[in-house]
Design a protein around this motif. Sequence first.
Motif, PDB file in Angstrom:
ATOM      1  N   PRO A 133       0.818  -1.202   0.000  1.00  0.00           N
ATOM      2  CA  PRO A 133       0.000   0.000   0.000  1.00  0.00           C
ATOM      3  C   PRO A 133       0.861   1.264   0.000  1.00  0.00           C
ATOM      4  O   PRO A 133       2.072   1.194   0.194  1.00  0.00           O
ATOM      5  CB  PRO A 133      -0.780  -0.119   1.304  1.00  0.00           C
ATOM      6  N   VAL A 162      -4.494   5.474   3.928  1.00  0.00           N
ATOM      7  CA  VAL A 162      -3.679   4.411   3.362  1.00  0.00           C
ATOM      8  C   VAL A 162      -4.478   3.811   2.212  1.00  0.00           C
ATOM      9  O   VAL A 162      -5.680   3.608   2.321  1.00  0.00           O
ATOM     10  CB  VAL A 162      -3.293   3.336   4.411  1.00  0.00           C
ATOM     11  N   PHE A 208      -4.645   0.755  -0.796  1.00  0.00           N
ATOM     12  CA  PHE A 208      -4.176  -0.550  -1.261  1.00  0.00           C
ATOM     13  C   PHE A 208      -4.745  -0.805  -2.650  1.00  0.00           C
ATOM     14  O   PHE A 208      -5.949  -0.702  -2.856  1.00  0.00           O
ATOM     15  CB  PHE A 208      -4.608  -1.669  -0.307  1.00  0.00           C
ATOM     16  N   TYR A 216      -8.650   0.061  -2.306  1.00  0.00           N
ATOM     17  CA  TYR A 216      -9.244   0.245  -0.989  1.00  0.00           C
ATOM     18  C   TYR A 216      -8.541   1.453  -0.373  1.00  0.00           C
ATOM     19  O   TYR A 216      -7.315   1.563  -0.448  1.00  0.00           O
ATOM     20  CB  TYR A 216      -9.017  -0.950  -0.078  1.00  0.00           C
ATOM     21  N   PHE A 245      -8.416   3.626   3.348  1.00  0.00           N
ATOM     22  CA  PHE A 245      -8.824   3.634   4.748  1.00  0.00           C
ATOM     23  C   PHE A 245      -8.188   4.809   5.474  1.00  0.00           C
ATOM     24  O   PHE A 245      -7.051   5.180   5.191  1.00  0.00           O
ATOM     25  CB  PHE A 245      -8.378   2.350   5.456  1.00  0.00           C
ATOM     26  N   GLU A 289       2.782   1.968   9.015  1.00  0.00           N
ATOM     27  CA  GLU A 289       3.450   0.783   8.495  1.00  0.00           C
ATOM     28  C   GLU A 289       4.616   0.448   9.422  1.00  0.00           C
ATOM     29  O   GLU A 289       5.374   1.336   9.809  1.00  0.00           O
ATOM     30  CB  GLU A 289       4.015   1.045   7.096  1.00  0.00           C
ATOM     31  N   ASN A 314      -5.608  -5.038   8.698  1.00  0.00           N
ATOM     32  CA  ASN A 314      -5.211  -5.519   7.377  1.00  0.00           C
ATOM     33  C   ASN A 314      -5.823  -4.620   6.310  1.00  0.00           C
ATOM     34  O   ASN A 314      -7.032  -4.644   6.098  1.00  0.00           O
ATOM     35  CB  ASN A 314      -5.674  -6.968   7.182  1.00  0.00           C
ATOM     36  N   VAL A 315      -4.986  -3.839   5.613  1.00  0.00           N
ATOM     37  CA  VAL A 315      -5.501  -2.915   4.599  1.00  0.00           C
ATOM     38  C   VAL A 315      -5.680  -3.600   3.242  1.00  0.00           C
ATOM     39  O   VAL A 315      -6.213  -2.998   2.323  1.00  0.00           O
ATOM     40  CB  VAL A 315      -4.618  -1.655   4.460  1.00  0.00           C
ATOM     41  N   GLY A 370     -10.706  -3.366   5.917  1.00  0.00           N
ATOM     42  CA  GLY A 370      -9.692  -2.914   6.863  1.00  0.00           C
ATOM     43  C   GLY A 370      -9.783  -3.652   8.172  1.00  0.00           C
ATOM     44  O   GLY A 370      -9.713  -3.075   9.248  1.00  0.00           O
ATOM     45  N   LEU A 401     -10.865  -0.313  10.312  1.00  0.00           N
ATOM     46  CA  LEU A 401     -10.555   1.047   9.877  1.00  0.00           C
ATOM     47  C   LEU A 401     -11.710   1.620   9.067  1.00  0.00           C
ATOM     48  O   LEU A 401     -12.453   0.881   8.421  1.00  0.00           O
ATOM     49  CB  LEU A 401      -9.289   1.042   9.007  1.00  0.00           C
ATOM     50  N   ARG A 409     -13.418   3.084   6.010  1.00  0.00           N
ATOM     51  CA  ARG A 409     -13.143   2.971   4.573  1.00  0.00           C
ATOM     52  C   ARG A 409     -13.763   4.143   3.820  1.00  0.00           C
ATOM     53  O   ARG A 409     -14.852   4.608   4.175  1.00  0.00           O
ATOM     54  CB  ARG A 409     -13.710   1.660   4.031  1.00  0.00           C
TER      55      ARG A 409
END
Length: 145
Positions: free
Chosen positions: A46, A64, A66, A74, A76, A94, A112-113, A118, A129, A131
Motif C-alpha cells: 500500500p 492508506v 491498497f 481500498y 482507509f 506501516e 489488514n488494509v 480494513g 478502519l 473505509r
Amino acid sequence: MKKLITLLLIPFFTLACQKDSVEIIPNIRFTAEINLDNPQYSGSNPFIVMPGGTNRYVGINGVVVFEVTPTEFYAFDLMCTHQHDKTGSFFVEEVNKGDVVLKCPECGSEFNVAAEYGSIVKGPAKWPLKRYQTSVSGSILRIWN
C-alpha cells in the motif's frame, strides 16, 4: 394491568438498547485526487497519502491506499478505531514499508488494509478502519467521503 406494565417497560428497553459504540472516526467530507504516475505513489502497495497541496484534506490525517487491481483500490483512514483513554488521536502506521498490516503504536491494534473492510488482525480495537470511496479514471485515483 398488563398494558400499564408494557407501557412502563417500553422506555426502559429503549434506553437500554442504545449502541455500545459512538462514531469513533469523525465523518468529515473531502475529495482528493491522486496521480498514480507520481513516483511517490507508484511502485508502493500500500501507499500513504498525507494532506497537503491540492489535497488539503485527506481523511482525518491521511489515508492508506491498497491497490487490489489497476482499477480497484481500498482506501482507509489512518486513525486507529480504538477508544484510547488519553486525549488526542492515534494513527496506524506501516511497521515496514509495503506491509499490508498496519499497527497503532499506542494501543498495539493491527489492521489488514489488503482486506476489503480494513479488518482487525489484533485488538484491543473492536472496529475495522474507516473505509472511503474510490474511483479511477486513467491515472487519477479519486478518494472521497
